[in-house]
Write a protein that holds these residues in place. Structure first.
Motif, short mmCIF file in Angstrom:
data_model
loop_
_atom_site.label_atom_id
_atom_site.label_comp_id
_atom_site.label_asym_id
_atom_site.label_seq_id
_atom_site.Cartn_x
_atom_site.Cartn_y
_atom_site.Cartn_z
N ALA A 56 1.00 -1.26 -0.01
CA ALA A 56 -0.11 -0.03 0.00
C ALA A 56 0.77 1.49 -0.02
CB ALA A 56 -0.92 0.05 1.21
N GLU A 57 2.06 1.39 0.80
CA GLU A 57 2.95 2.24 0.85
C GLU A 57 3.56 2.59 -0.61
OE1 GLU A 57 3.25 4.34 3.10
OE2 GLU A 57 5.44 5.11 2.92
N ALA A 58 3.99 1.45 -1.27
CA ALA A 58 4.52 1.50 -2.73
C ALA A 58 3.60 2.31 -3.46
CB ALA A 58 4.96 0.22 -3.11
N MET A 59 2.35 1.84 -3.43
CA MET A 59 1.26 2.38 -4.27
C MET A 59 1.27 3.81 -3.95
SD MET A 59 -1.31 -0.64 -4.14
CE MET A 59 -2.89 0.19 -4.78
N ARG A 60 1.13 4.14 -2.76
CA ARG A 60 1.04 5.65 -2.44
C ARG A 60 2.04 6.39 -3.03
NH1 ARG A 60 3.30 9.20 0.72
NH2 ARG A 60 4.58 7.48 1.55
N GLN A 61 3.35 5.87 -3.01
CA GLN A 61 4.70 6.53 -3.42
C GLN A 61 4.28 6.35 -5.19
OE1 GLN A 61 7.58 4.18 -1.32
NE2 GLN A 61 7.84 5.83 0.04
N CYS A 62 3.96 5.58 -5.68
CA CYS A 62 3.72 5.64 -7.31
C CYS A 62 2.61 6.75 -7.56
CB CYS A 62 3.58 4.36 -7.67
SG CYS A 62 4.86 3.27 -7.44
N ALA A 63 1.93 6.98 -6.72
CA ALA A 63 0.64 8.03 -6.79
C ALA A 63 -0.22 7.77 -8.04
CB ALA A 63 1.48 9.38 -7.14
N PRO A 64 -0.90 6.81 -8.08
CA PRO A 64 -1.77 6.29 -9.20
C PRO A 64 -2.92 7.36 -9.32
CG PRO A 64 -2.31 4.91 -7.22
CD PRO A 64 -0.90 5.40 -6.94
N ASP A 65 -3.42 7.75 -10.50
CA ASP A 65 -4.61 8.61 -10.64
C ASP A 65 -5.94 7.88 -10.30
OD1 ASP A 65 -2.89 10.79 -12.06
OD2 ASP A 65 -2.91 9.24 -13.53
N VAL A 66 -6.10 6.58 -10.31
CA VAL A 66 -7.25 5.90 -10.15
C VAL A 66 -6.84 4.51 -9.49
CG1 VAL A 66 -9.32 4.90 -11.25
CG2 VAL A 66 -8.45 7.00 -12.05
N VAL A 67 -7.30 4.27 -8.29
CA VAL A 67 -7.44 2.60 -7.96
C VAL A 67 -9.01 2.46 -7.78
CG1 VAL A 67 -7.07 1.59 -5.80
CG2 VAL A 67 -5.38 2.84 -6.71
N ALA A 68 -9.26 1.11 -8.63
CA ALA A 68 -10.46 0.78 -8.35
C ALA A 68 -10.44 -0.60 -7.74
CB ALA A 68 -11.17 0.67 -9.70
N ALA A 69 -11.08 -0.91 -6.78
CA ALA A 69 -10.56 -2.24 -6.25
C ALA A 69 -12.01 -2.70 -5.29
CB ALA A 69 -9.42 -1.95 -5.32
N TYR A 70 -11.77 -4.12 -5.05
CA TYR A 70 -12.84 -4.96 -4.38
C TYR A 70 -11.98 -5.67 -3.37
CZ TYR A 70 -17.06 -7.34 -2.77
OH TYR A 70 -17.98 -7.77 -2.43
N PRO A 71 -12.38 -5.62 -1.91
CA PRO A 71 -11.59 -6.53 -0.88
C PRO A 71 -11.89 -7.73 -1.00
CG PRO A 71 -13.49 -5.32 0.06
CD PRO A 71 -13.44 -4.71 -1.27
N ILE A 72 -10.64 -8.50 -0.73
CA ILE A 72 -10.68 -10.07 -0.58
C ILE A 72 -9.51 -10.31 0.19
CG2 ILE A 72 -9.70 -10.46 -2.69
CD1 ILE A 72 -11.23 -12.94 -2.85
N THR A 73 -9.79 -11.38 1.34
CA THR A 73 -8.73 -12.14 2.08
C THR A 73 -7.81 -12.63 0.95
OG1 THR A 73 -10.21 -12.11 3.98
CG2 THR A 73 -8.37 -13.35 3.95
N PRO A 74 -6.66 -12.63 1.10
CA PRO A 74 -5.97 -11.76 2.33
C PRO A 74 -5.26 -10.59 1.70
CG PRO A 74 -4.53 -13.57 1.11
CD PRO A 74 -5.86 -13.60 0.54
N GLN A 75 -6.12 -9.86 0.60
CA GLN A 75 -5.25 -8.83 -0.06
C GLN A 75 -6.04 -7.62 0.91
OE1 GLN A 75 -8.18 -7.18 -1.19
NE2 GLN A 75 -8.02 -6.05 -3.17
N THR A 76 -7.20 -7.66 1.34
CA THR A 76 -8.16 -6.64 1.85
C THR A 76 -7.20 -5.36 2.55
OG1 THR A 76 -9.73 -8.29 2.27
CG2 THR A 76 -9.95 -6.03 3.41
N THR A 77 -6.18 -5.67 3.49
CA THR A 77 -5.47 -4.56 4.10
C THR A 77 -4.66 -3.70 3.17
OG1 THR A 77 -3.72 -6.15 4.79
CG2 THR A 77 -5.36 -5.55 6.28
N ILE A 78 -4.49 -4.04 1.84
CA ILE A 78 -3.63 -3.31 0.70
C ILE A 78 -4.70 -2.15 0.71
CG2 ILE A 78 -2.61 -3.22 -1.28
CD1 ILE A 78 -1.91 -6.08 -1.36
N VAL A 79 -5.84 -2.48 0.08
CA VAL A 79 -6.96 -1.59 -0.35
C VAL A 79 -7.32 -0.69 0.85
CG1 VAL A 79 -7.27 -2.52 -2.40
CG2 VAL A 79 -8.67 -3.12 -0.49
N GLU A 80 -7.54 -1.37 1.88
CA GLU A 80 -7.82 -0.55 3.09
C GLU A 80 -6.96 0.49 3.60
OE1 GLU A 80 -9.91 -3.41 6.05
OE2 GLU A 80 -7.83 -2.64 7.17
N GLU A 81 -5.61 0.21 3.66
CA GLU A 81 -4.54 1.10 3.79
C GLU A 81 -4.60 2.30 2.95
OE1 GLU A 81 -1.48 0.30 6.25
OE2 GLU A 81 -2.25 -1.39 7.18
#
Lengths: 395, 191
Positions: A16-41
């Motif tokens: 999630a931190e790396a994604m923030r640093q890459c600064a995407p214009d758009v993130v579209a997501a749906y949570p699913i274990t064990p990915q959830t905390t990525i999109v949550e954070e």
């Protein structure tokens, strides 16, 4: 040089931190274990104003990838994350993303596929999508998951490539374990990935284009597919260059494959993901006991590093390929069949065996790794014949 | 310090074992050690028996599997002793730290442990009720771990409690947690 901070963090948190640093214009997501905390954070970063991303909560992964495709075609830098059933539900969109040459970056928290239901780690999800035209990188550790996410962004968006890329990390084992990770400063990452300059953006109204058109009989469908093949072949040089640049920046190495103790290895394990660490630990023990054990970790699965594997394994007397997924009815697991094929043109035939292991999060105990090296030693000395597919640790 | 210390936590969901495993890992990092902390994820229900794992090492850690032969076992709830084989796989000269009012020699006898194993007992729930005012015995158990094994430094724990808990909680809660760590450090009894 970048300022690096050492943190105690889970794999998902640093992705999630790396994604923030890459600064995407758009993130579209749906949570699913064990990915959830990525999109949550990541959603938290958006809410806190730490990244200026349009965050789209979708009603399914099918919709998540559809929204990513729309946004990417419009000209946005786009990222998302998924796992398991979620990746399976994206199946048709995965091919559309690569066919439209959209450099979407997605983290995949490797998890088993139903049925029966299981939330734990194996590679069945990504191996089902391995031929969808995405670049596929794998992480052994949270550190590699962080590094891969940043590298994937620059690789995918390279004008020579323009393909979607997936950064895979092992569910729970890497996603949810706290590990020691070095995180770079925002500016260094931002400079490394650079500004995204979209090609053929739908919102570039001065240069109107259309995407994903009908290309039926007599149309250029065949040529589009050939172009995708050429692009993923070309991506190899780009991945190599990006890997080198990243190593220089971060001080952490990246290779299509990473070898340990292979210079004079007689018995070798080829493996992907977190289990590579277990194999390395045991290989070091075996070395102390006089067994010439080595290890090859595959970090980039697509494009497949066939030449690198052949070079690394050509001197071995026995090789075991470990697959954390089952490919029912095939000659063996996907890593095995492709590694075996990579060795076909070698002048000396290398005995090679296949183990399916760790399905549904089944613990990859050190004694299991040891048993593989022991089996290989028997094959290398001629005390045993290479056998067919084996299930490591299945009851 | 030895190469690699492996700690297995037994608790009931809700007792804060994961937070404690994390606190120990972060304390180790503050001392420039390598570490891992991972819960064993299953169906999560309040009160269900759970396990968590911590590894600490001066060298990078390659292993990514569960801990089967721990150097230290920490039990946050003594009612688990009837349900779970907490000493399973414990190394010969290992350490078992339990939140209980039973004296250590009695625990050692009832579990049938060999003399080479150190058993340490602490009424962590009692300390938690006195200090934190709730039966969350996780931080006192970290204090006991520090005293009995030296795997983590007590002052480093206290510093981290201020920096990590400080983000979420007020001074009163931080002070209560620090007091719980100090009391457990003083009061833990071994046999």
């Amino acid at each position: 040089m970048p300022t690096q901070t050492t943190v105690a963090s889970t794999g998902n948190t640093v992705v999630a931190e790396a994604m923030r640093q890459c600064a995407p214009d758009v993130v579209a997501a749906y949570p699913i274990t064990p990915q959830t905390t990525i999109v949550e954070e990541f959603a938290k970063f958006v809410a806190q104003g730490k990244v200026h991303t349009e965050y789209v909560c979708t009603e399914s992964e099918h919709s998540a990838m559809s929204a990513c495709i729309g946004a990417s075609a419009a000209g946005a830098r786009v990222m998302t994350a998924t796992a398991s059933q979620g990746l399976a539900l994206m199946w048709e969109e995965l091919y559309i993303a690569s066919g439209m040459r959209l450099p979407i970056v997605m983290a995949n928290a490797n998890r088993a596929l139903s049925a029966p239901i299981n939330i734990h780690c194996d590679h069945s999800d990504i191996m089902g999508a391995r031929d969808a035209g995405w670049i596929v990188l794998f992480a052994e550790t949270a550190q590699e998951a962080y590094d891969n996410t940043i590298m994937a962004t620059r690789i995918a968006e390279d004008p020579e490539v323009l393909l979607p890329a997936m950064s895979c990390l092992d569910g729970f084992i890497t996603t949810h374990s706290i590990d020691r990770v070095q995180v770079m400063d925002d500016e260094s990452v931002s400079e490394f990935v650079g500004d995204y300059e979209p090609q053929n953006a739908l919102l570039d109204v001065d240069n109107p284009v259309s995407h994903g058109n009908f290309a039926g009989l007599g149309g250029p469908y065949f040529e589009f597919k050939k172009a995708q093949r050429l692009a993923i072949d070309r991506s190899k040089a780009v991945i190599g260059r990006v890997g080198e640049a990243y190593s220089e920046l971060s001080g952490r190495s990246f290779g299509f494959i990473e070898t340990d103790m292979m210079d004079d290895a007689e018995v070798a394990i080829v493996v992907i993901g977190s289990s590579a660490g277990n194999a390395r630990h045991v290989a070091k023990q075996m070395r102390a006991e006089g067994v010439k054990a080595g290890l090859v970790k595959v970090r980039c699965f697509r494009p497949f590093p066939a030449a690198e594997l052949a070079e690394a394994l050509k001197g071995a007397k026995a090789v075991a390929v470990l697959d954390r997924s089952e490919t029912f009815g095939a000659e063996g697991g996907p890593l095995y069949t492709e590694t075996r094929s990579a060795l076909y043109d070698l002048e000396t035939r290398v005995p090679i065996v296949n183990y399916v292991y760790g399905l549904g999060g089944s613990d990859v105990r050190l004694e299991l790794m040891r048993s593989v090296y022991t089996d290989l030693s028997d094959i290398a000395t001629g005390a045993a014949e290479p056998s067919g597919l084996q299930y490591l640790g299945a009851r | 310090m030895q190469q690699l210390t492996e700690i297995r936590w037994h608790a009931r969901a809700g007792q804060g074992a994961v937070t404690a495993a994390k606190l120990v890992a972060e304390t180790a990092l503050a001392a420039d050690q390598y570490m891992q902390a991972m819960p064993e994820y299953g169906p999560e229900r309040m009160g269900a028996p759970i396990k968590a794992f911590t590894r600490i090492s001066p060298e990078p850690i390659d292993i990514h599997c569960n801990i089967e032969n721990p150097d230290v076992v920490i039990v946050l709830d003594d009612s688990l002793l009837d349900v779970v084989d907490v000493a399973e796989g414990l190394v010969d000269n290992g350490t078992l730290i339990i939140n209980t009012c039973t004296p250590p020699d009695a625990v050692k006898r009832s579990l049938g442990l060999s003399d080479s194993i150190t058993v340490a007992c602490i009424d962590a729930s009692g300390i938690a009720l006195d200090t934190i005012k709730r039966d969350i015995p996780n931080t006192p158990m970290v204090g006991a771990l520090s005293k009995v094994t030296g795997a983590v430094d007590i002052d480093a724990i206290k510093t981290l409690l201020v920096s990590t808990f400080g983000k979420k909680f007020g001074q009163e809660i931080i002070d209560a947690n620090i007091a719980s760590v100090e009391r457990a450090y003083e009061e833990v009894a071994t046999a």
